[in-house]
Design a protein around this motif. Structure first.
Motif, PDB file in Angstrom:
ATOM      1  N   GLY A  70       0.431  -5.328  20.697  1.00  0.00           N
ATOM      2  CA  GLY A  70       1.790  -5.392  21.217  1.00  0.00           C
ATOM      3  C   GLY A  70       2.141  -6.797  21.660  1.00  0.00           C
ATOM      4  O   GLY A  70       3.256  -7.287  21.409  1.00  0.00           O
ATOM      5  N   ARG A  99       5.031  -9.249  20.027  1.00  0.00           N
ATOM      6  CA  ARG A  99       6.059  -9.838  20.892  1.00  0.00           C
ATOM      7  C   ARG A  99       6.162 -11.344  20.659  1.00  0.00           C
ATOM      8  O   ARG A  99       7.255 -11.888  20.455  1.00  0.00           O
ATOM      9  N   HIS A 144       6.874   3.727  13.004  1.00  0.00           N
ATOM     10  CA  HIS A 144       6.650   2.602  13.921  1.00  0.00           C
ATOM     11  C   HIS A 144       6.691   1.277  13.166  1.00  0.00           C
ATOM     12  O   HIS A 144       7.188   0.273  13.692  1.00  0.00           O
ATOM     13  N   GLN A 148      10.196   0.451  12.783  1.00  0.00           N
ATOM     14  CA  GLN A 148      10.751  -0.095  14.024  1.00  0.00           C
ATOM     15  C   GLN A 148      10.466  -1.590  14.129  1.00  0.00           C
ATOM     16  O   GLN A 148      11.349  -2.378  14.504  1.00  0.00           O
ATOM     17  N   ALA A 150      10.838  -6.797  22.563  1.00  0.00           N
ATOM     18  CA  ALA A 150      10.429  -5.552  23.227  1.00  0.00           C
ATOM     19  C   ALA A 150      10.242  -4.426  22.208  1.00  0.00           C
ATOM     20  O   ALA A 150       9.267  -3.677  22.257  1.00  0.00           O
ATOM     21  N   ALA A 151      11.177  -4.312  21.257  1.00  0.00           N
ATOM     22  CA  ALA A 151      11.084  -3.249  20.251  1.00  0.00           C
ATOM     23  C   ALA A 151       9.914  -3.496  19.306  1.00  0.00           C
ATOM     24  O   ALA A 151       9.205  -2.554  18.923  1.00  0.00           O
ATOM     25  N   SER A 153       7.138  -5.100  19.993  1.00  0.00           N
ATOM     26  CA  SER A 153       5.921  -4.828  20.747  1.00  0.00           C
ATOM     27  C   SER A 153       5.685  -3.325  20.891  1.00  0.00           C
ATOM     28  O   SER A 153       4.561  -2.841  20.734  1.00  0.00           O
ATOM     29  N   GLU A 154       6.749  -2.584  21.164  1.00  0.00           N
ATOM     30  CA  GLU A 154       6.620  -1.130  21.297  1.00  0.00           C
ATOM     31  C   GLU A 154       6.148  -0.508  19.984  1.00  0.00           C
ATOM     32  O   GLU A 154       5.272   0.361  19.970  1.00  0.00           O
ATOM     33  N   GLY A 155       6.727  -0.953  18.859  1.00  0.00           N
ATOM     34  CA  GLY A 155       6.313  -0.422  17.569  1.00  0.00           C
ATOM     35  C   GLY A 155       4.845  -0.694  17.282  1.00  0.00           C
ATOM     36  O   GLY A 155       4.120   0.184  16.806  1.00  0.00           O
ATOM     37  N   ARG A 179       2.404  -1.269  19.465  1.00  0.00           N
ATOM     38  CA  ARG A 179       1.561  -0.449  20.342  1.00  0.00           C
ATOM     39  C   ARG A 179       1.506   0.989  19.855  1.00  0.00           C
ATOM     40  O   ARG A 179       0.439   1.627  19.859  1.00  0.00           O
ATOM     41  N   ASN A 180       2.643   1.517  19.403  1.00  0.00           N
ATOM     42  CA  ASN A 180       2.677   2.911  18.984  1.00  0.00           C
ATOM     43  C   ASN A 180       1.871   3.151  17.708  1.00  0.00           C
ATOM     44  O   ASN A 180       1.328   4.244  17.515  1.00  0.00           O
ATOM     45  N   TYR A 238      -1.525   3.459  19.124  1.00  0.00           N
ATOM     46  CA  TYR A 238      -1.683   4.709  19.871  1.00  0.00           C
ATOM     47  C   TYR A 238      -1.842   5.893  18.916  1.00  0.00           C
ATOM     48  O   TYR A 238      -2.620   6.814  19.175  1.00  0.00           O
TER      49      TYR A 238
END
Length: 245
Positions: free
Chosen positions: A102, A106, A192, A195, A206-207, A209-211, A213-214, A217
């Protein structure tokens, strides 16, 4: 130095000790991943020297490489034996990996040139096309790791070292990741990836990084699930060979 002497010292003439140790480590890694070397099996230096035609320093270096990857445990005055990795350890490693990937996404979103962003979007498109076409899971993993590697190139030197370290430690589990991707076909982590693709041209860190990480995950949950199922099976599950790193 003749050929026999060169082999004892680290390989054929012209091959450095580091490359010889890598070659021995790669051969042993494949056996561990295929369950030819079971958890708890001892890897004796003398036997490795005889089998691969290398000196003890090369054998020790190869075992250290496997130790850094988490594939073997090195015990003082006893030698090295194949590790028995737990699902809990894998879960924790993927948690750290998700945070670092993530971070890489970023910083890439903030620091890449427009041209580099365009190239990365093309790479993601190729990954998504390959997944939709039913490409082998190992190919998808190779493509995704190449993209994350490009992202990591825009992080600080310290962050790059941490990412490289965690990638080595989770290299053993790529075979399980391949099983997870193969089981999900066109589903899995690809939303993801989309994204991240949408976030890059907007430089929405932010988006992105979230993608990232997901994605990790998702793999964290699936790899842990497969390992737990493996633990319950009476016979060991055959692992496919992981991509070399």
């Amino acid at each position: 130095m003749n050929e026999s002497e060169a082999r004892r010292e680290g390989g054929l003439p012209g091959a450095g000790g580091g490359r010889a140790a890598d070659a021995v480590a790669d051969a042993l890694r494949q056996r561990i991943q295929a369950n030819d070397l079971a958890p708890g099996a001892w890897l004796r230096e003398a036997r490795l020297c005889a089998e691969f035609g290398v000196g003890r320093s090369i054998a020790r270096r190869a075992l250290r490489i496997l130790g850094e990857d988490g594939l073997v445990e090195i015990e003082e005055n006893r030698g090295a034996r194949v590790s028995a990795t737990t699902a809990e350890e894998v879960f924790d490693l993927y948690e750290v990996r998700a945070a670092l990937y993530g971070l890489a996404a970023r910083f890439a979103c903030l620091r890449m040139s427009d041209r580099a962003i365009g190239q990365m979007i093309d790479d993601i498109d190729r990954l998504l096309d390959a997944a939709a076409a039913g490409a082998p899971a190992e190919q998808i993993i190779e493509a995704s790791e190449a993209i994350f590697g490009a992202m990591a190139g825009h992080a600080s030197a310290d962050a790059q070292r941490m990412i490289a370290s965690i990638r080595r430690k989770t290299r053993f589990h790529f075979s399980y990741a391949a099983l997870a991707l193969a089981a999900h076909g066109g589903g899995g982590p690809y939303d993801h990836w989309r994204q991240i693709r949408a976030a890059l041209p907007r430089r929405d860190a932010a988006a992105a990084s979230e993608g990232a990480r997901n994605i990790l995950y998702f793999m964290q949950g699936e790899v842990a699930r497969i390992m737990l199922a493996h633990r319950r099976q009476p016979q060991p599950m055959q692992r496919t060979a992981a991509p070399a790193r």
